[in-house]
Design an enzyme around this catalytic site. Structure first.
Site, short mmCIF file in Angstrom:
data_model
loop_
_atom_site.label_atom_id
_atom_site.label_comp_id
_atom_site.label_asym_id
_atom_site.label_seq_id
_atom_site.Cartn_x
_atom_site.Cartn_y
_atom_site.Cartn_z
N VAL A 133 -10.80 11.41 4.39
CA VAL A 133 -10.04 11.02 6.12
C VAL A 133 -8.58 10.58 5.95
O VAL A 133 -8.06 10.30 7.07
CB VAL A 133 -11.09 9.72 5.81
CG1 VAL A 133 -12.82 9.91 5.58
CG2 VAL A 133 -10.31 8.96 4.84
N GLN A 176 24.96 15.63 11.89
CA GLN A 176 25.79 14.19 12.48
C GLN A 176 25.20 13.83 13.62
O GLN A 176 25.94 12.89 14.23
CB GLN A 176 27.18 15.38 12.39
CG GLN A 176 27.92 14.49 10.93
CD GLN A 176 27.84 13.91 9.91
OE1 GLN A 176 28.35 13.48 10.56
NE2 GLN A 176 27.21 14.33 9.22
N LYS A 193 4.21 15.87 11.45
CA LYS A 193 4.72 14.86 11.77
C LYS A 193 5.20 13.71 12.58
O LYS A 193 5.71 13.24 11.73
CB LYS A 193 2.67 14.05 11.17
CG LYS A 193 2.37 12.71 12.32
CD LYS A 193 0.90 11.73 11.23
CE LYS A 193 1.51 10.83 12.01
NZ LYS A 193 0.37 9.95 11.14
N PRO A 247 5.95 6.23 17.29
CA PRO A 247 7.68 7.26 16.03
C PRO A 247 7.64 6.46 15.00
O PRO A 247 7.34 5.77 15.11
CB PRO A 247 8.34 7.37 16.75
CG PRO A 247 9.00 5.75 18.41
CD PRO A 247 7.52 5.64 17.97
N VAL A 269 -20.75 9.92 -14.69
CA VAL A 269 -21.08 9.23 -15.87
C VAL A 269 -22.42 8.15 -15.62
O VAL A 269 -22.93 7.64 -14.56
CB VAL A 269 -19.72 8.20 -15.52
CG1 VAL A 269 -20.26 5.95 -16.20
CG2 VAL A 269 -18.25 8.56 -15.36
N LEU A 292 -10.25 5.13 -2.13
CA LEU A 292 -11.63 4.04 -1.52
C LEU A 292 -12.30 2.84 -2.70
O LEU A 292 -12.92 2.18 -2.09
CB LEU A 292 -12.38 4.72 -1.00
CG LEU A 292 -12.39 5.89 0.08
CD1 LEU A 292 -12.96 6.84 -0.08
CD2 LEU A 292 -12.04 5.12 1.48
N SER A 309 -17.10 15.04 -10.88
CA SER A 309 -18.12 15.86 -10.44
C SER A 309 -18.24 16.82 -9.45
O SER A 309 -17.85 16.15 -8.09
CB SER A 309 -19.70 15.66 -10.90
OG SER A 309 -20.56 15.80 -10.64
#
Length: 531
Positions: free
Chosen positions: A49, A150, A80, A98, A187, A335, A41
């Site tokens: 997030v 390489q 990133k 890293p 729903v 979630l 919806s």
């Protein structure tokens, strides 16, 4: 195909989780029999997030056949190389976590063990000086290694930052081209089979009935099917991870985006900084017991690097997981399945892992409990692994300058994490068990960055010649610096992808020409990405 084959899969909820599931299932269930429907919806909206990711997302995109440059353009994405942590061990300190490995092992001995012995002999730079990703990130440089690389550039591992809403839209277009049916609606009722409680159909607010065999719940924190309907239950982890609120706001970019995320510890939580092409993603995760909503919003706004572009958005959450990620014929993703704050950018990875395991254990209409139990066991293990690694950041601090940090420093922790910390404090040992996500580099980066320092090193190191090891370490460090200096800036590389007029196109030196390329390179096999 037989009478037991799943004929209909219904995904409840769009957003990143729902459209990732739809895109993947449209690719792997394209059997001419199974119909996939996604219900969402526009009125409900989504929680975005998950703008920072980790390297396994590359596998997901490659699995779908998504061109990386198209993906970056369509999502406003950037690259990133890791996460910079500020003020976590103590105020005024910083370290870098890293992607990829630290250096190279010698004689079967882990690199960080070589580093531990060498730092007893002389003063050394931080261990991140032996990470190709960290060195390039700090220099603000990036280009993806070509397959034939390489030189030291082959050690450069990366992920992405992107606009989560635009990624969901990108995947929606992909899934709909592959035959996914999208239904608009909310729903209002759920039908269940009387004998076993399996969900059979969803009634929408316009009266439409959508039936299915398998339901995937991507309805967010509410968990409309997994919790409101099936009452699965939830494990609350706030005694270990006390932050339960967040406030987020985008801001104008102060300059070219940097190729890393930054997480800065604040008085009652921490602030994220995620550079995208057109904006900076910012947010403050905090504990409501120690900071009120208004104070949190003011703190976030006071620490922006550019003007805010919208009003701040507030979010409440409870860290933890569903007691079952798969209950009856409902599988929860995103979630709806659980939430661990995005300190290590794992939110989207947990969705990806859930999808991958569902495909690997995809049921038929008999819903063998062995498959369901295996899925739940694997997802429980993954959530616990991520939970422990995030708790480490809070526990391994010397900060006692605020009540929040004093509590974190002195809190009890899971036995599984306590054992790992004890092993590392002794001789720097890290053991990756089962299906753990975070590898040696991750544990070494955070432990050493936050003063969990080993008292010694493994005895096997002493069998190696000190001078030869010292020479090898110095050569590695110089190689990483030399290669980073020859990479284009991150901003220039992004402009090249975008085809911006007048964008600089750095030309690598002759010896580096085969090691990285602006062309769309053949993907790595990132099935075992070191994190």
């Amino acid at each position: 195909m037989n009478e037991h084959t799943i004929r209909s899969v219904v995904i409840l909820g769009g957003g990143t989780a729902g459209w990732m599931a739809a895109a993947a299932l449209s690719r792997f269930l394209n059997n001419g029999v199974t119909r996939i429907t996604l219900i969402e919806s526009e009125e409900i909206g989504t929680v975005g997030v998950g703008e920072a990711t980790i390297p396994p997302l590359r596998t997901f995109n490659q699995m779908l056949g998504i061109d990386e440059h198209d993906f970056i353009r369509e999502t406003g994405g950037t690259y990133k190389l890791g996460i910079e942590f500020v003020d976590w061990g103590d105020v005024g300190e910083r370290y870098f976590h890293p992607f990829g490995a630290h250096g190279h092992d010698i004689g079967g001995v882990h690199f960080h063990q070589l580093y531990l012995r060498e730092r007893q002999r002389r003063v050394l730079p931080d261990i991140s000086a032996w990470s190709m990703s960290a060195v390039a990130a700090q220099a603000g440089r990036f280009a993806p290694p070509a397959p034939q690389a390489q030189s030291a550039v082959k050690d450069l591992f990366y992920a992405y930052h992107f606009d989560a809403a635009r990624y969901a839209g990108f995947l929606r277009r992909f899934a709909e081209r592959n035959g996914i049916q999208r239904v608009e609606g909310k729903v209002v009722a759920v039908a269940q089979r009387p004998e076993d409680g399996h969900v059979t159909a969803l009634k929408l607010d316009d009266g439409q009935i959508v039936g299915g065999d398998l339901f995937i719940d991507c309805s967010g924190f509410r968990g409309v099917l997994i919790e409101e309907t099936l009452e699965t239950g939830y494990e609350d982890w706030r005694h270990w991870l006390p932050c339960d609120r967040a406030v987020a706001v985008p801001s104008a970019n102060p300059g070219d985006p940097e190729p890393f995320t930054r997480a800065t510890a604040r008085g009652a939580g921490w602030q994220w900084r995620i550079p995208l092409q057109q904006r900076m993603g910012n947010g403050l995760v905090y504990c409501s017991e120690f900071q009120q909503q208004g104070a949190a919003e003011r703190e976030l706004l006071a620490n922006l690097e550019g003007v805010p572009l919208t009003d701040p958005r507030h979010l409440a959450f409870t860290t933890g997981r569903r007691k079952l990620a798969w209950n009856r014929n409902v599988v929860a993703l995103g979630l709806a399945s659980g939430f661990i704050e995005p300190l290590e950018s794992t939110s989207i990875h947990l969705v990806q892992s859930g999808i991958a395991r569902l495909i690997a254990l995809f049921p038929d209409r008999r819903f063998d409990p062995v498959e369901r139990d295996e899925y739940n066991a694997q997802m429980h293990e993954l959530y616990a692994d991520v939970r422990d690694f995030v708790i480490l950041h809070y526990k391994a601090t010397r900060r006692a300058d605020t009540p929040f940090w004093d509590r974190c420093r002195t809190m009890a922790i899971p036995d599984s994490l306590a054992r790992k910390i004890a092993l590392f404090r002794g001789k720097g040992r890290v053991f990756r068990e089962g299906r753990e996500l975070f590898a040696t580099t991750s544990w070494v980066s955070v432990c050493m960055g936050q003063h969990v320092l080993p008292e010694g090193h493994e005895p096997a190191v002493d069998a190696l010649d000190e001078q030869k090891v010292a020479g090898a370490l110095e050569q590695m460090r110089r190689d990483y610096l030399d290669v980073a200096a020859q990479l284009p800036t991150h901003g220039d590389f992004l402009r090249h992808i975008a085809g911006a007029p007048g964008a600089a196109t750095p030309v690598p030196s002759a010896e580096l020409a085969p090691t990285f390329s602006f062309a769309s390179e053949t993907p790595f096999d990132f099935s075992a990405d070191p994190l």
